[in-house]
Design a protein around this motif. Structure first.
Motif, PDB file in Angstrom:
ATOM      1  N   HIS A   1      41.286  43.698  40.159  1.00 34.52           N
ATOM      2  CA  HIS A   1      42.474  42.914  39.831  1.00 34.52           C
ATOM      3  C   HIS A   1      43.244  43.542  38.677  1.00 34.52           C
ATOM      4  O   HIS A   1      43.687  42.865  37.757  1.00 34.52           O
TER       5      HIS A   1
ATOM      6  N   ARG B   1      51.061  38.566  31.494  1.00 33.08           N
ATOM      7  CA  ARG B   1      50.649  37.232  31.046  1.00 33.08           C
ATOM      8  C   ARG B   1      51.604  36.642  30.018  1.00 33.08           C
ATOM      9  O   ARG B   1      51.612  35.425  29.810  1.00 33.08           O
TER      10      ARG B   1
ATOM     11  N   GLY C   1      46.149  40.663  38.010  1.00 33.24           N
ATOM     12  CA  GLY C   1      45.430  40.009  36.923  1.00 33.24           C
ATOM     13  C   GLY C   1      45.797  38.550  36.745  1.00 33.24           C
ATOM     14  O   GLY C   1      45.074  37.802  36.094  1.00 33.24           O
ATOM     15  N   LEU C   2      46.928  38.136  37.337  1.00 29.68           N
ATOM     16  CA  LEU C   2      47.355  36.737  37.228  1.00 29.68           C
ATOM     17  C   LEU C   2      46.627  35.838  38.223  1.00 29.68           C
ATOM     18  O   LEU C   2      46.841  34.626  38.240  1.00 29.68           O
ATOM     19  N   LEU C   3      45.780  36.429  39.046  1.00 30.75           N
ATOM     20  CA  LEU C   3      45.016  35.646  40.016  1.00 30.75           C
ATOM     21  C   LEU C   3      43.879  34.881  39.348  1.00 30.75           C
ATOM     22  O   LEU C   3      43.225  34.064  39.969  1.00 30.75           O
ATOM     23  N   GLY C   4      43.642  35.185  38.064  1.00 31.38           N
ATOM     24  CA  GLY C   4      42.624  34.448  37.326  1.00 31.38           C
ATOM     25  C   GLY C   4      41.360  35.237  37.076  1.00 31.38           C
ATOM     26  O   GLY C   4      40.540  34.873  36.249  1.00 31.38           O
ATOM     27  N   ASP C   5      41.196  36.338  37.806  1.00 32.58           N
ATOM     28  CA  ASP C   5      40.000  37.160  37.648  1.00 32.58           C
ATOM     29  C   ASP C   5      40.431  38.530  37.145  1.00 32.58           C
ATOM     30  O   ASP C   5      41.377  39.107  37.656  1.00 32.58           O
ATOM     31  N   THR C   6      39.764  39.062  36.153  1.00 32.44           N
ATOM     32  CA  THR C   6      40.171  40.361  35.594  1.00 32.44           C
ATOM     33  C   THR C   6      39.129  41.431  35.891  1.00 32.44           C
ATOM     34  O   THR C   6      38.901  42.329  35.092  1.00 32.44           O
TER      35      THR C   6
ATOM     36  N   LYS D   1      56.481  31.809  32.562  1.00 27.33           N
ATOM     37  CA  LYS D   1      56.396  31.369  33.956  1.00 27.33           C
ATOM     38  C   LYS D   1      57.036  29.983  34.073  1.00 27.33           C
ATOM     39  O   LYS D   1      57.707  29.506  33.169  1.00 27.33           O
TER      40      LYS D   1
END
Length: 253
Positions: free
Chosen positions: A153, A127, A144-149, A131
């Motif tokens: 993920h 994170r 974890g960068l998909l938005g859900d932790t 970017k």
């Protein structure tokens, strides 16, 4: 789980999962709660006991297999145990007494503090990588960068895809990270990570007709100076306009 529920009940089904990359942080209880609703499924959880269970000290190469039977199949436990034990003896894959002694410490195979910290550090590192529009780094890949932790993920490493198809450019980035760290008196191993104790990097070229290239960063459990040094170097690399400009950094050094 929905697909398994529609299978013929008279057939025994084996659901095999490999939880190596999450260790004891794998949400096994949640999976068991779902499997318990299926009377004909035997769950087998396999994992390397070298990756997340030995505090990165790599005492012994060991695998862990856990079997979970529904109540109505308790009569199969002894049969399968005997089969596995016999197979282990034939193949000579059992641990020696010395190896058993090496891994006989309280945290082996039982706690998730070590694996949780590794997963947390990799998420944090991913994170903090800059970017956006970037001439060097094309994409940062971490679940974890998909938005859900949630539990699915998480991962003990990060992949960087660069804006190039040249293996020389990937090697360049690895070399820059190494040399910049050396200036600070830090050694960053370039190898495939096993114990995930400290940070290491690896440039991967797949064996295909059209090879795929990727830079792998395994952050590890220790969030010390190497963590912040490598992160800072990667973010500085991303400020360069081209790999040609980046190559000059090594020449000047």
């Amino acid at each position: 789980m929905e697909q398994l529920a529609y299978k013929e009940n008279e057939k025994i089904l084996f659901l095999i999962v490999d939880s190596t990359l999450l260790g004891n942080s794998f949400p096994l209880k949640k999976l068991l709660a779902s499997v318990n609703q299926l009377p004909n499924v035997i769950l087998i959880n396999l994992r390397s006991g070298l990756k997340m269970d030995q505090q990165g000290l790599e005492f012994s190469n060991v695998g862990i297999a856990s079997f979970y039977f529904p109540k109505n199949m308790e009569h199969l436990v002894e049969n399968i145990h005997d089969y596995l034990e016999g197979n282990r003896g034939i193949l000579g894959t059992g641990l020696s007494f010395y190896e058993c002694c090496l891994i006989d410490f309280p945290s082996f195979g039982k706690e998730c503090v070590y694996s949780d910290k590794i997963l947390e550090n990799n998420l944090d590192f991913s994170r903090q990588i800059i970017k956006g529009k970037n001439n060097i780094i094309k994409e940062v890949l971490h679940p974890g960068l998909l938005g859900d932790t949630n539990a699915y993920h998480r991962a003990p490493f990060i992949f960087l895809k660069l804006n190039t198809e040249s293996s020389l450019d990937y090697e360049l980035v690895v070399k820059v990270i190494q040399t910049q760290c050396m200036k600070m008196g830090l050694v960053i191993p370039v190898r495939n990570s096993y114990g995930f104790r400290n940070i290491c990097i690896q440039y991967i070229k797949t064996v295909e007709r059209k090879p795929k290239l990727v830079l792998k960063i395994a952050v590890g459990k220790i969030k010390g100076i190497k963590f912040f040094a490598v992160l800072d170097i990667i973010n500085k690399i991303s400020e360069y306009n081209s790999f040609c400009d980046l190559r000059k950094l090594l020449l000047y050094d």
